[in-house]
Scaffold this motif. Structure first.
Motif, short mmCIF file in Angstrom:
data_model
loop_
_atom_site.label_atom_id
_atom_site.label_comp_id
_atom_site.label_asym_id
_atom_site.label_seq_id
_atom_site.Cartn_x
_atom_site.Cartn_y
_atom_site.Cartn_z
N ILE A 64 0.84 -1.21 0.00
CA ILE A 64 0.00 0.00 0.00
C ILE A 64 0.87 1.25 0.00
CG2 ILE A 64 -1.65 1.33 1.39
CD1 ILE A 64 -2.69 -1.47 2.39
N PHE A 65 1.92 1.23 0.82
CA PHE A 65 2.78 2.42 0.94
C PHE A 65 3.66 2.65 -0.29
CE2 PHE A 65 2.51 2.29 5.86
CZ PHE A 65 1.35 3.04 5.80
N PRO A 70 -3.20 7.46 -1.02
CA PRO A 70 -4.31 6.49 -0.99
C PRO A 70 -5.21 6.67 -2.21
CG PRO A 70 -4.15 7.69 1.09
CD PRO A 70 -3.25 8.38 0.13
N ALA A 73 -7.80 9.64 -1.30
CA ALA A 73 -7.40 10.72 -0.40
C ALA A 73 -6.05 11.25 -0.86
CB ALA A 73 -7.31 10.22 1.04
N TYR A 75 -3.28 11.98 1.01
CA TYR A 75 -2.07 11.42 1.62
C TYR A 75 -2.42 10.40 2.71
CZ TYR A 75 -3.15 15.21 4.87
OH TYR A 75 -3.79 16.06 5.72
N PHE A 76 -1.42 9.61 3.08
CA PHE A 76 -1.57 8.65 4.17
C PHE A 76 -1.38 9.39 5.49
CE2 PHE A 76 0.12 6.03 0.65
CZ PHE A 76 -0.90 5.10 0.57
N ARG A 77 -2.30 9.23 6.41
CA ARG A 77 -2.17 9.89 7.72
C ARG A 77 -1.68 8.90 8.74
NH1 ARG A 77 -6.44 14.62 8.59
NH2 ARG A 77 -7.22 14.77 6.46
N LEU A 78 -0.42 9.06 9.11
CA LEU A 78 0.17 8.17 10.11
C LEU A 78 0.48 8.97 11.36
CD1 LEU A 78 2.47 6.20 7.70
CD2 LEU A 78 0.43 5.35 8.85
N PRO A 79 0.51 8.30 12.53
CA PRO A 79 0.80 9.02 13.77
C PRO A 79 2.12 9.78 13.64
CG PRO A 79 0.16 6.76 14.23
CD PRO A 79 0.28 6.87 12.75
N MET B 26 -6.53 1.77 4.98
CA MET B 26 -5.31 2.52 4.66
C MET B 26 -5.19 2.73 3.15
SD MET B 26 -2.72 4.15 5.74
CE MET B 26 -2.61 3.84 7.50
N TRP B 27 -5.47 1.70 2.38
CA TRP B 27 -5.36 1.76 0.92
C TRP B 27 -6.38 2.74 0.33
CZ3 TRP B 27 -8.98 -0.40 -2.76
CH2 TRP B 27 -8.51 -0.39 -4.09
N SER B 28 -7.60 2.70 0.84
CA SER B 28 -8.67 3.51 0.23
C SER B 28 -8.62 4.96 0.69
CB SER B 28 -10.03 2.90 0.51
OG SER B 28 -10.31 2.87 1.90
N GLN B 29 -8.35 5.20 2.00
CA GLN B 29 -8.34 6.60 2.44
C GLN B 29 -7.19 7.02 3.34
OE1 GLN B 29 -12.35 7.01 4.01
NE2 GLN B 29 -12.32 4.83 3.61
N GLY B 30 -6.19 6.16 3.45
CA GLY B 30 -5.00 6.56 4.17
C GLY B 30 -5.19 6.73 5.66
N VAL B 32 -5.53 4.92 9.63
CA VAL B 32 -5.22 3.79 10.50
C VAL B 32 -6.52 3.26 11.10
CG1 VAL B 32 -4.00 3.08 12.58
CG2 VAL B 32 -2.96 4.75 11.05
N ARG B 116 3.29 -1.92 10.70
CA ARG B 116 4.17 -0.86 10.17
C ARG B 116 5.54 -0.93 10.83
NH1 ARG B 116 0.36 2.77 11.76
NH2 ARG B 116 1.78 3.63 13.31
#
Lengths: 151, 147
Positions: A64-65, A70, A73, A75-79, B26-30, B32, B116
């Motif tokens: 996925i990364f 995404p 969307a 961008y990917f929102r990670l902590p 995660m794949w569809s809208q990023g 967690v 991750r």
């Protein structure tokens, strides 16, 4: 159109998650307690739930990364936080006590609303109040820390 | 130690669905798939960031409904809390407080964070798994509450 797809995907993801929790019987607090009860009548099943979920997600996540963003969307929102601080340990300890006491973590609590009886409403309301109060307290602490840092 | 009610296949199948759902989100809208994080964003709402959270939470409940409708596993009729109302309140509060201070729960840290390879999530997962085992030992064995 993309907004609709994105929202449909969120609903679908929730449904698959809730179905997974049900199939794994994580919605049964007795089963959770039996997993945690290593020195009594032990049910190792939960290790297979976490193992299965982790393996599938760990295989898919790097794929996925590889995408720039995404599907629906920007961008990917990670902590943002990556350092290991006191809060992560303290929070884990408090969470673990609550989880061990009743056998309910947040996901199964919410999925269990599908066969709601009063007990599930009790623990969900307590969970929401605990969450809200802690968010208020943390925000206050963080504001004070920022002010002290400026002074 | 005596092993009871061991259901490895349904546990693996359910776990795989959970992992699949997290990857799909995660794949569809990023995002967690951490339940406490998703719910936390509803408890203290952020403008413009509510729609997907509500739909995911509604989906969680519908997933339970779907399970009953499909009738693919043991029923849910026998499922009951294992503790009194008072302990449920205490447990709910602690789960809410802990997940908020620790920025995540079983799903966010245990399934998504570990996938991750986040060291922070590893510490969180070890903390809550460890304390949960200790809590059950203290309550069920030292304090002698039956289970």
């Amino acid at each position: 159109m993309i907004q609709t797809l994105r929202l449909a995907a969120a609903l679908a993801a929730g449904m698959v998650f809730g179905l997974g929790l049900s199939v794994a019987q994580m919605i049964d607090p007795a089963k959770i307690i039996n997993f945690l009860n290593v020195f009594g009548q032990w049910d190792p099943s939960l290790a297979f739930v976490m193992g299965g979920g982790l393996v599938v997600n760990a295989i898919l996540t790097p794929l996925i990364f590889k995408r720039a963003h995404p599907l629906w969307a920007d961008y990917f929102r990670l902590p943002a936080k990556t350092e290991i601080d006191r809060r992560i340990v303290l929070g884990g300890i408090i969470f673990g006590i609550g989880w061990g006491l009743a056998g309910y973590c947040p996901g199964p609590m919410i999925t269990s609303l599908s066969f709601a009886d009063s007990s599930i409403v009790t623990i969900i309301v307590a969970y929401l109040i605990g969450t809200w109060l802690t968010k208020q307290a943390l925000a206050r602490i963080d504001r004070r820390t920022t002010q002290l840092a400026r002074a | 130690m005596e092993i009871i009610n061991f259901t490895p296949l349904s546990a693996l199948a359910g776990g795989a669905l959970i992992g699949l759902s997290a990857a799909f989100l995660m794949w569809s809208q990023g995002r967690v798939a951490g339940i406490s994080g998703i719910v936390g964003g509803l408890v203290q709402p952020v403008r413009g960031d509510l729609d997907w959270r509500w739909l995911f939470v509604i989906g969680l409940v519908l997933g339970g409904v779907l399970y009953r409708v499909l009738g693919i596993g043991p029923g849910v009729e026998h499922i009951q809390p294992v503790v009194s109302q008072g302990v449920l309140v205490l447990a709910g509060l602690l789960v809410g407080i802990g997940a908020t201070i620790g920025a995540g729960c079983t799903s966010g840290h245990g399934i998504c964070g570990l996938a991750r390879r986040s060291p922070r999530s590893l510490v969180a997962t070890l903390s809550f798994m460890g304390t949960a085992f200790v809590t059950v030992f203290v309550v069920r064995h030292l304090m002698g509450v039956a289970a």
